[in-house]
Scaffold this motif. Sequence first.
Motif, PDB file in Angstrom:
ATOM      1  N   ARG A 178      30.281  43.012  30.378  1.00 39.63           N
ATOM      2  CA  ARG A 178      31.622  42.501  30.098  1.00 39.63           C
ATOM      3  C   ARG A 178      32.243  43.082  28.833  1.00 39.63           C
ATOM      4  N   ASN A 203      33.081  46.782  30.152  1.00 32.96           N
ATOM      5  CA  ASN A 203      34.310  45.981  30.211  1.00 32.96           C
ATOM      6  C   ASN A 203      34.605  45.450  31.618  1.00 32.96           C
ATOM      7  N   ASP A 205      33.303  42.243  34.380  1.00 33.51           N
ATOM      8  CA  ASP A 205      32.584  40.979  34.453  1.00 33.51           C
ATOM      9  C   ASP A 205      32.426  40.573  35.912  1.00 33.51           C
ATOM     10  N   THR A 223      37.731  43.218  31.999  1.00 35.20           N
ATOM     11  CA  THR A 223      38.021  42.286  30.908  1.00 35.20           C
ATOM     12  C   THR A 223      39.160  42.752  30.017  1.00 35.20           C
TER      13      THR A 223
END
Length: 308
Positions: A178, A203, A205, A223
């Motif tokens: 994430r 980045n 999730d 994210t």
Amino acid sequence: MSKQIKEKDLIVIGAGPAGLTAGIYAARAGLDTLILEKDVIGGQVRLSYTIENYPGFEKIMGSELAEKMEQQAVALGAEIDEFDMIEKVSLTNEEKIIETGDYIYKPKAVIIATGANPIKLPIPNEAAYLGKGVHYCGVCDGASYKDEVIAVIGGGNAALEESIFLAKLAKKVIIIRRYDYFKGEVKILEAVENTPNIEIMYNWDLVDVAGEGFVDRAIIRNTKTDEVKEIEVKAVFGYIGTAPKTDLFKESINLNDRGYILTNESMETNIKGVYAVGDVREKEFRQVTTAVADGTIAALKAEHYISK
């Protein structure tokens, strides 16, 4: 029919590295020691593929290290019972009572070494696909996904190490992270980056999983941009942290706001003669070496307490 009452010098609850080490030191000190374990002997170490940071072994399989610890504890005189489930625990300064399915134990001292369980993935379909594509142990379940594409969720050493292990079995491992960084050791991250069939998605999730009966895709969200998309995977393995196993003790032992047992540097809890060691207690670092140190200290303190 009433249960037989047994008196012991020391009962260790849990047979991970901390509990087994406590058993080794207690048995060497001549204490009548019983180790109770309801899950696998060796704890999470037994489920680790390889360990490369335990002194004396450049590299050793987790199962082998666990077996060596178990054999040493038994050889020194500690008794291990992995079949008698604990039903009730009563711990006071004056008396310690541990009731199992078969016996009522009255030890002079208790060492809590129950460890921690993996935190479940916070996705809507976690329960529906548990064991059907949602897993928390690569060593246990990775072989079911030989030559498949799978995902690993997490950002610490556990996620990195398990990704390396799973990459030996799977066609491809996708690490869904994430953030744009990992919290694991640099050396392990370098090994991951140098493994050809591991892809890191920074980045992103995990939002959920889906499939007809079994997982065949993961829904993920960026994210930074909030973009949502699906990727084809046959399984997701979660390594997002652990939660301490303290339900048996929450009525008598002081816990922090996350459920970990509070101790001092001597492993002493708020109850005289009761100690906590390993992953179940509040501390900064949770490693095999720190668990072993905890077990050593607790057993020595317990021996002093009993001798008084």
